[in-house]
Design a protein around this motif. Structure first.
Motif, PDB file in Angstrom:
ATOM      1  N   SER A  61       0.808  -1.217   0.000  1.00 28.35           N
ATOM      2  CA  SER A  61       0.000   0.000   0.000  1.00 28.35           C
ATOM      3  C   SER A  61       0.841   1.268   0.000  1.00 28.35           C
ATOM      4  CB  SER A  61      -0.930   0.013   1.215  1.00 28.35           C
ATOM      5  OG  SER A  61      -0.183  -0.015   2.418  1.00 28.35           O
ATOM      6  N   VAL A  62       2.156   1.136   0.168  1.00 31.83           N
ATOM      7  CA  VAL A  62       3.047   2.295   0.228  1.00 31.83           C
ATOM      8  C   VAL A  62       3.896   2.407  -1.032  1.00 31.83           C
ATOM      9  CG1 VAL A  62       4.984   3.346   1.489  1.00 31.83           C
ATOM     10  CG2 VAL A  62       3.125   2.236   2.746  1.00 31.83           C
ATOM     11  N   ARG A  63       4.414   1.286  -1.515  1.00 31.52           N
ATOM     12  CA  ARG A  63       5.414   1.350  -2.580  1.00 31.52           C
ATOM     13  C   ARG A  63       4.881   1.877  -3.897  1.00 31.52           C
ATOM     14  NH1 ARG A  63       6.162  -5.138  -2.535  1.00 31.52           N
ATOM     15  NH2 ARG A  63       4.301  -5.739  -3.723  1.00 31.52           N
ATOM     16  N   THR A  64       3.563   1.864  -4.108  1.00 30.64           N
ATOM     17  CA  THR A  64       3.005   2.413  -5.336  1.00 30.64           C
ATOM     18  C   THR A  64       2.900   3.937  -5.290  1.00 30.64           C
ATOM     19  OG1 THR A  64       0.751   2.128  -4.486  1.00 30.64           O
ATOM     20  CG2 THR A  64       1.674   0.327  -5.800  1.00 30.64           C
ATOM     21  N   ARG A  65       3.137   4.517  -4.129  1.00 37.24           N
ATOM     22  CA  ARG A  65       2.951   5.965  -3.957  1.00 37.24           C
ATOM     23  C   ARG A  65       4.237   6.750  -4.123  1.00 37.24           C
ATOM     24  NH1 ARG A  65       0.338   6.310   1.767  1.00 37.24           N
ATOM     25  NH2 ARG A  65       0.392   8.542   1.294  1.00 37.24           N
TER      26      ARG A  65
END
Length: 307
Positions: free
Chosen positions: A249-253
């Motif tokens: 949920s973090v690495r795509t941001r």
């Protein structure tokens, strides 16, 4: 008492609340606060960003404390450092599936948890991001023993998608932006009580950037909140836990780059059973060092004992 101190006390009172309800309440409060800034988040003043952090604490005070009284009390509570947010939730879910036993996880700043434990917080396991906190608690009689090393963490520079900075482990792009007055906000965890914030400060000092960066630093209550700030568009980047940067949920941001491990003191993460821990806590403690949990920890970038 500071906002951080009030937040720490509230963590004790809300330790038994279900994660789903906790997240819903915080999201509602933040939605109300950020309504004014929607569509122009990048122009949010630093004072408003700090107030946003305060609003999170206020939301917990207004909405969550009453619900804590109705929470279930049979499952032991694990106090886990914020860098474990995603990994420990996976491990707890797998533990319940495999054993039928349940634990409740509360994540936050290691320093704040240590203070809460000294004040009588009802935790049964403490998973710290810095082993010195475990050693100190054992010395003062709060844990059964000195516990076990369960992981070594790393820090990364992270930047949100569309940032004017580039993720650079040696912080050269950050140094260049500082020299050209092109930095507005840069997020780290509060080094007064969060080990990942302490290591971020050490890395910035190693690079010779700490003093120059001071006017632009935004402090998260813990490394998880620092990650939120760094990737929200309200900051140009930050230094956070490698484990959080790897979370789906973090690495795509945004993008990240590992900071050399010799730029800071090691993040030797240790856990211990607290006095009064019951059989379920003992079983979960043993499970953390087992193959299923170790596989999860490796997936989130931790170096494990014996490797």
């Amino acid at each position: 008492m500071t906002i951080e101190g009030e937040f720490a006390e509230l963590r004790v009172k809300t330790a038994g609340m279900s994660k789903r309800r906790l997240r819903l309440r915080v999201a509602r409060a933040l939605d109300m606060f950020t309504h004014t800034y929607r569509g122009r988040e990048r122009k949010m003043p630093l004072s408003a960003l700090r107030l946003w952090s305060a609003a999170t604490c206020l939301a917990m005070a207004l909405y969550m404390v009453p619900a804590a009284a109705n929470a279930q009390t049979d499952a032991p509570v694990v106090a886990a450092a914020s860098d474990l947010q995603f990994a420990v939730e996976e491990i707890a879910a797998a533990f319940e599936t495999e054993t039928g036993m349940e634990v409740r996880v509360s994540t936050g700043s290691t320093g704040n948890f240590a203070r809460q434990i000294r004040a009588g917080a009802p935790f049964q396991i403490f998973m710290a991001a810095d082993e010195q906190f475990i050693f100190d608690l054992h010395r003062d009689g709060f844990t059964r023993n000195q516990g076990d090393l369960y992981a070594v963490g790393r820090v990364v520079m992270v930047v949100p998608n569309g940032s004017t900075l580039e993720a650079d482990g040696k912080l050269d792009t950050l140094a260049a932006a500082l020299s050209k007055d092109k930095i507005t906000r840069f997020a780290i965890a509060n080094p007064d009580h969060a080990p990942y914030g302490m290591r971020a400060r050490e890395a910035l000092r190693h690079k010779g950037l700490w003093d120059a960066l001071q006017p632009y630093i935004v402090l998260g209550e813990n490394v998880s909140q620092a990650a939120q700030f760094a990737l929200s568009g309200n900051a140009q980047g930050g230094i956070i836990a490698y484990s959080l940067a790897l979370a789906p949920s973090v690495r795509t941001r945004g993008t990240y780059a590992l900071i050399p491990e010799d730029w800071h003191q090691p993040l030797r993460q240790r856990m211990a059973l607290l006095n009064g821990a019951g059989p379920t806590a003992e079983a979960f403690y043993a499970y953390i060092n087992g193959p299923s949990a170790r596989e999860v920890m490796k997936r989130y970038g931790f170096v494990l004992p014996g490797e």
